[in-house]
Design a protein around this motif. Structure first.
Motif, PDB file in Angstrom:
ATOM      1  N   MET A 117       9.645  -8.449  19.325  1.00 49.31           N
ATOM      2  CA  MET A 117      10.460  -8.984  18.251  1.00 49.31           C
ATOM      3  C   MET A 117      11.805  -8.269  18.164  1.00 49.31           C
ATOM      4  O   MET A 117      12.786  -8.855  17.787  1.00 49.31           O
ATOM      5  CB  MET A 117       9.701  -8.888  16.936  1.00 49.31           C
ATOM      6  CG  MET A 117      10.115  -9.949  15.990  1.00 49.31           C
ATOM      7  SD  MET A 117       9.188 -10.260  14.479  1.00 49.31           S
ATOM      8  CE  MET A 117       7.934  -9.092  14.317  1.00 49.31           C
ATOM      9  N   GLU A 118      11.871  -7.001  18.523  1.00 49.01           N
ATOM     10  CA  GLU A 118      13.106  -6.231  18.412  1.00 49.01           C
ATOM     11  C   GLU A 118      14.271  -6.801  19.225  1.00 49.01           C
ATOM     12  O   GLU A 118      15.384  -6.824  18.729  1.00 49.01           O
ATOM     13  CB  GLU A 118      12.861  -4.768  18.777  1.00 49.01           C
ATOM     14  CG  GLU A 118      12.051  -4.004  17.769  1.00 49.01           C
ATOM     15  CD  GLU A 118      12.673  -3.953  16.387  1.00 49.01           C
ATOM     16  OE1 GLU A 118      13.898  -3.880  16.260  1.00 49.01           O
ATOM     17  OE2 GLU A 118      11.907  -3.987  15.424  1.00 49.01           O
ATOM     18  N   PRO A 119      14.061  -7.244  20.472  1.00 47.92           N
ATOM     19  CA  PRO A 119      15.202  -7.782  21.215  1.00 47.92           C
ATOM     20  C   PRO A 119      15.876  -8.957  20.507  1.00 47.92           C
ATOM     21  O   PRO A 119      17.083  -9.141  20.629  1.00 47.92           O
ATOM     22  CB  PRO A 119      14.602  -8.222  22.545  1.00 47.92           C
ATOM     23  CG  PRO A 119      13.375  -7.394  22.703  1.00 47.92           C
ATOM     24  CD  PRO A 119      12.865  -7.177  21.304  1.00 47.92           C
ATOM     25  N   LEU A 120      15.124  -9.716  19.737  1.00 49.11           N
ATOM     26  CA  LEU A 120      15.729 -10.821  18.995  1.00 49.11           C
ATOM     27  C   LEU A 120      16.725 -10.307  17.961  1.00 49.11           C
ATOM     28  O   LEU A 120      17.754 -10.920  17.721  1.00 49.11           O
ATOM     29  CB  LEU A 120      14.656 -11.672  18.311  1.00 49.11           C
ATOM     30  CG  LEU A 120      13.861 -12.596  19.210  1.00 49.11           C
ATOM     31  CD1 LEU A 120      12.751 -13.279  18.418  1.00 49.11           C
ATOM     32  CD2 LEU A 120      14.748 -13.635  19.873  1.00 49.11           C
ATOM     33  N   LEU A 121      16.439  -9.163  17.362  1.00 49.56           N
ATOM     34  CA  LEU A 121      17.342  -8.619  16.357  1.00 49.56           C
ATOM     35  C   LEU A 121      18.669  -8.168  16.954  1.00 49.56           C
ATOM     36  O   LEU A 121      19.661  -8.044  16.240  1.00 49.56           O
ATOM     37  CB  LEU A 121      16.670  -7.484  15.592  1.00 49.56           C
ATOM     38  CG  LEU A 121      15.554  -7.927  14.647  1.00 49.56           C
ATOM     39  CD1 LEU A 121      14.898  -6.716  14.000  1.00 49.56           C
ATOM     40  CD2 LEU A 121      16.069  -8.877  13.589  1.00 49.56           C
ATOM     41  N   ASP A 122      18.706  -7.952  18.267  1.00 52.62           N
ATOM     42  CA  ASP A 122      19.966  -7.606  18.924  1.00 52.62           C
ATOM     43  C   ASP A 122      20.963  -8.756  18.864  1.00 52.62           C
ATOM     44  O   ASP A 122      22.153  -8.554  19.088  1.00 52.62           O
ATOM     45  CB  ASP A 122      19.724  -7.224  20.391  1.00 52.62           C
ATOM     46  CG  ASP A 122      18.991  -5.903  20.530  1.00 52.62           C
ATOM     47  OD1 ASP A 122      18.993  -5.112  19.567  1.00 52.62           O
ATOM     48  OD2 ASP A 122      18.406  -5.670  21.602  1.00 52.62           O
TER      49      ASP A 122
END
Length: 78
Positions: free
Chosen positions: A1-6
Motif C-alpha cells: 500500500m505504501e508505494p501508492l502513497l508516493d
C-alpha cells in the motif's frame, strides 16, 4: 500500500498545500468528491486523461489513512 502513497504530494506552492496527484494540480479531494458522487474509475480517467487507475487507488488509500487517524488531546500542564 505504501508505494501508492508516493503518488500523493503536498507542496505549499501548489493548490495552497492541499494533497494532489503527483505531477499535477488535481487535488485528492476532487477525486474523492467525484467518486462519492458516483463517478466510476473509467469515467474519471476519461475526463482526466493523465489520471491512472493507481492514482485513484492512491486517493482512496490516503483517505483511509486520514479516517484512521486518531486525535490525542493535549492537556497543557498548569
Amino acid at each position: 500500500m505504501e508505494p501508492l502513497l508516493d503518488r500523493i504530494t503536498v507542496d505549499p506552492t501548489i493548490c495552497h498545500g492541499k494533497p494532489t496527484i503527483r505531477g499535477s494540480r488535481l487535488m485528492v479531494a476532487t477525486i474523492l468528491e467525484l467518486l462519492s458522487a458516483g463517478m466510476t474509475h473509467e469515467e474519471l480517467i476519461a475526463d482526466y486523461p493523465t489520471l491512472q487507475e493507481e492514482d485513484i487507488r492512491s486517493c482512496l488509500v490516503y483517505a483511509t489513512r486520514l479516517a484512521n487517524f486518531q486525535f490525542v488531546p493535549y492537556n497543557k500542564a498548569a
